[in-house]
Design an enzyme around this catalytic site. Sequence first.
Site, PDB file in Angstrom:
ATOM      1  N   GLN A 106       2.254  -5.822   6.034  1.00  0.00           N
ATOM      2  CA  GLN A 106       3.160  -7.235   5.818  1.00  0.00           C
ATOM      3  C   GLN A 106       3.914  -6.798   4.367  1.00  0.00           C
ATOM      4  O   GLN A 106       3.432  -6.022   3.603  1.00  0.00           O
ATOM      5  CB  GLN A 106       2.167  -8.129   5.528  1.00  0.00           C
ATOM      6  CG  GLN A 106       0.996  -8.077   4.526  1.00  0.00           C
ATOM      7  CD  GLN A 106       0.115  -9.043   4.602  1.00  0.00           C
ATOM      8  OE1 GLN A 106      -1.059  -8.793   4.020  1.00  0.00           O
ATOM      9  NE2 GLN A 106       0.347 -10.145   4.948  1.00  0.00           N
ATOM     10  N   GLU A 193       2.258 -18.720   3.438  1.00  0.00           N
ATOM     11  CA  GLU A 193       1.044 -18.421   3.173  1.00  0.00           C
ATOM     12  C   GLU A 193       0.420 -19.048   1.825  1.00  0.00           C
ATOM     13  O   GLU A 193       1.232 -19.075   0.635  1.00  0.00           O
ATOM     14  CB  GLU A 193       0.496 -17.163   3.011  1.00  0.00           C
ATOM     15  CG  GLU A 193      -1.193 -16.954   3.082  1.00  0.00           C
ATOM     16  CD  GLU A 193      -1.454 -15.356   2.857  1.00  0.00           C
ATOM     17  OE1 GLU A 193      -0.734 -14.530   2.371  1.00  0.00           O
ATOM     18  OE2 GLU A 193      -2.681 -14.906   3.281  1.00  0.00           O
TER      19      GLU A 193
END
Length: 256
Positions: A106, A193
């Site tokens: 990521q 997030e």
Amino acid sequence: MKLSTFFVSSALIFSVAVARPSRLAERIAARESRRSRPFTPSDSARASGNSTHAEFSTNWSGVSPPSGQTFTTVTGTFTVPTPSGNGAASAWVGIDGDTAQQSILQSGVDFTASGGRVSFDAWFEWFPNFATDFSNFPIAAGNVITVTVHSTSSTTGTATLVNESTGKTVTQALTAPDSAAALKGQNAEWIVEDFEEGDSLVPFADFGTVTFTGASASTASSSLGPASGVILDIEQNGEVLTSVSTSGSTISVSHT
Ligand SMILES: *[C@@H]1O[C@H](CO)[C@@H](O)[C@H](O)[C@H]1NC(C)=O
Ligand SMILES: *[C@@H]1O[C@H](CO)[C@@H](O)[C@H](O)[C@H]1NC(C)=O
Ligand SMILES: CC(=O)N[C@H]1CO[C@H](CO)[C@@H](O)[C@@H]1O
């Protein structure tokens, strides 16, 4: 991440554990133990799942396209938001976060607001390693950034950020920390997030809205957008903190 770097990180984790900074700004500034975890939906929320809000977790909001294919690339473009209040959040794309195995490739951008100041960090990560910041890529609110991760094999890949205003590009080659973190490409995701720093979630900043455009997840033979994906929202202490919608290849994630 190189093995030598891993050992340096381990040493730093130890020092953080001994004297963990308590103020948000110090915790974020330290950044030795900042990491994004794989997704685990919360059971209570899953029970209320519907097509508008299919799954909830404490950490993740965004979209994951349908599994059942082998994803090798995921990309999206977003304008870096101005966070407010006292907290942080992160916008990123990744491969394999939403699977039973403990791995994610990521990359993305963290945004932090603390004591009236804002700061930003561009990073890459192959979980369970901690995130590493890109050097020489200073982000500011309003920058239009395209972030892409690409797996070149189950244990190697790249993270690339492009500043769409200037074309400036940074790329990092990554290697799986160990064989257990090998990718299967079972899913891909576009996420905002509430990330983890020193074993706890940072206070979740009000980031307004992050809009991913050109959201695309590719296999060896085809590309998928977010339209048929699973929507993920963040729920903490019984309160839903995000709202996600999709339209074509666009994903909007708003702090509610
Ligand atoms: C879907 O779930 C959300 C969050 O729990 C809820 O607010 C909404 O009313 C639900 N929609 C339907 C049609 O049940
Ligand atoms: C992106 O481009 C803008 C406009 O030139 C510039 O202000 C900003 O610093 C750049 N950011 C990065 C990360 O290159
Ligand atoms: C600190 C914290 O609550 N972290 C959680 C983030 O989300 C993952 C996946 O849902 C949990 O396993 C962590 O405990």
